[in-house]
Design an enzyme around this catalytic site. Structure first.
Site, PDB file in Angstrom:
ATOM      1  N   HIS A 198       0.824  -1.225   0.000  1.00  0.00           N
ATOM      2  CA  HIS A 198       0.000   0.000   0.000  1.00  0.00           C
ATOM      3  C   HIS A 198       0.858   1.275   0.000  1.00  0.00           C
ATOM      4  CE1 HIS A 198       0.527  -0.456   4.332  1.00  0.00           C
ATOM      5  NE2 HIS A 198      -0.472  -1.318   4.463  1.00  0.00           N
TER       6      HIS A 198
ATOM      7  N   ASP B 219      -7.224  -3.821   0.594  1.00  0.00           N
ATOM      8  CA  ASP B 219      -6.885  -3.772   2.023  1.00  0.00           C
ATOM      9  C   ASP B 219      -8.169  -3.751   2.861  1.00  0.00           C
ATOM     10  OD1 ASP B 219      -5.261  -3.788   4.266  1.00  0.00           O
ATOM     11  OD2 ASP B 219      -4.765  -1.662   4.193  1.00  0.00           O
TER      12      ASP B 219
ATOM     13  N   ARG C 183      14.780  16.129   0.176  1.00  0.00           N
ATOM     14  CA  ARG C 183      16.096  15.852   0.773  1.00  0.00           C
ATOM     15  C   ARG C 183      16.136  14.475   1.445  1.00  0.00           C
ATOM     16  NH1 ARG C 183      15.838  21.475   1.863  1.00  0.00           N
ATOM     17  NH2 ARG C 183      14.930  21.136   3.927  1.00  0.00           N
TER      18      ARG C 183
END
Length: 382
Positions: free
Chosen positions: A215, A272, A226
């Site tokens: 998922h 899910d 970053r």
């Protein structure tokens, strides 16, 4: 006696195109694909008129905890049979019952139950998705932290004949010892999920055998310019990934770019779904924890998303409505792609001569009209 059937007047969704003016002939397997003119000379026992609707291979859900009021962790015949009979209404013909982080005893009971189950009149069980308990507590989501442990090969080794996917946190696997042992079993897919892995750790895990992300975006380090995290590692590597396309777990505005970056051949739609799938709103249970379900989501008391109540045909519709993908490309995400990932593409996952006759007929709104498994109609809209 073998009964030969045919489906006429359908738009047949193949892996690379949509085929019209053709007929599918099948028994328990797909026997032939012929033109309308050729069909006039063929004898069959029964004919199904698709009335201009779509016909595709049956949908495959690689990540589903439950539906119809039952959960995989209930570890009963009734639970799995009810789940199987419930999800055929959503076009699912095959699936992986998915476990939770619970006690070792409870997990083994669930695995034993799956191994010995006999499904009647429902979607086929084609293995197990082991989600937890080998995850990171920091990204546990709705998993119960009490039962989270480090990756333990000895705990699950006797079940690796039925386990198809293992979701785990690779940063918790010291020197990748767990991965090295699991990799000896070619039928098992190693997936990153519920993980605090950095970009570097995730890339290293991929180099050492991880080939899937559970998922995507949910339960993992996110994308930062970053600190690219697991999502950055997914974007930088050619591996499979699953997504809960309910527009809640992942915003609809990112569907197209996500598919573009990952390649449509690697994206897999899953639900899910927890036990409240296809049920009324109210209070339910997931892994021993109370879950509150409304019309669109399932959440713990602290508002943490607790799986979903998504139907797989609705996931298809959400991608159709919010991307520029062609219908065959989207259907591949619930047929071709999942079957290839778990090594069953030679049997299921597409409409081809010789493959199992797992078929679905649906309309323009992706409403399921008929679900056929092993050549038998198990669900149809009257």
């Amino acid at each position: 006696m073998v009964v030969v059937k045919a489906i006429i007047n359908s738009k047949i969704i193949l892996e690379d195109k949509v085929l019209e003016d053709s007929v599918i002939i099948f028994n328990n397997k797909i026997v032939d694909i012929v033109s309308n003119n050729e069909f006039k000379n063929r004898k069959v026992d029964s004919v199904i008129d698709a009335k201009g609707n779509y016909l595709s291979a049956g949908f495959i859900d690689l990540h589903i905890h439950g539906a119809g009021g039952y959960d995989t962790m209930d570890a009963t015949n009734e639970a799995l049979n009810t789940i199987s009979k419930t999800i055929i209404r959503n076009g699912v013909t095959s699936y992986l019952p998915t476990t939770m982080s619970m006690s070792k005893l409870d997990i083994k009971k669930a695995l034993d139950n799956i191994r010995n189950i006999k499904i009647t009149n429902g979607a086929k069980i084609i293995g197990v998705h082991l989600e937890g308990p080998f995850i990171n507590p920091k990204y546990k989501g709705a998993q119960n932290e009490k039962y989270i442990i480090k990756p333990d090969y000895d705990f699950i080794k006797e079940y690796l004949d039925i386990i198809k996917i293992i979701t785990f946190a690779p940063e918790k696997d010291e020197n990748f010892e767990f991965m090295k042992k699991v990799k000896r079993h070619k039928n098992v897919v190693l997936s990153m999920g519920h993980t605090d892995a950095t970009f570097e750790q995730a890339v290293d895990a991929i180099k050492n055998g991880v080939n899937y992300v559970t998922h995507a975006f949910n339960g993992m380090t996110g994308l930062h310019h970053r600190k690219p995290g697991v999502i950055g590692a997914l974007f930088a590597n050619d591996i499979y990934c699953e997504i809960i396309a309910d527009t809640i777990h992942v915003h609809k505005g990112i569907f197209q770019s996500f598919i573009d970056i990952n390649k449509k051949e690697k994206v897999i739609l899953i639900t899910d779904s927890m036990r409240a799938g296809c049920m009324k709103c109210g209070e339910y249970e997931l892994g021993g924890q109370k879950v509150i379900v409304d019309e669109i989501s399932a959440r713990l008391k602290d508002n943490t998303l607790a799986g979903s109540i998504l139907k797989l045909n609705n996931a298809v519709k959400n991608i159709r409505d919010n991307t520029k993908c062609k219908i065959n490309e989207i259907i591949n995400m619930v047929t071709v792609n999942p079957s290839k990932l778990i090594g069953l593409y030679n049997q299921i996952g597409s409409i081809e001569i010789g493959k199992v006759a797992d078929l679905v007929i649906f309309d323009e709104d992706i409403k399921i009209l008929k679900t056929i498994i092993n050549g038998d109609t198990l669900y149809e809209v009257i």
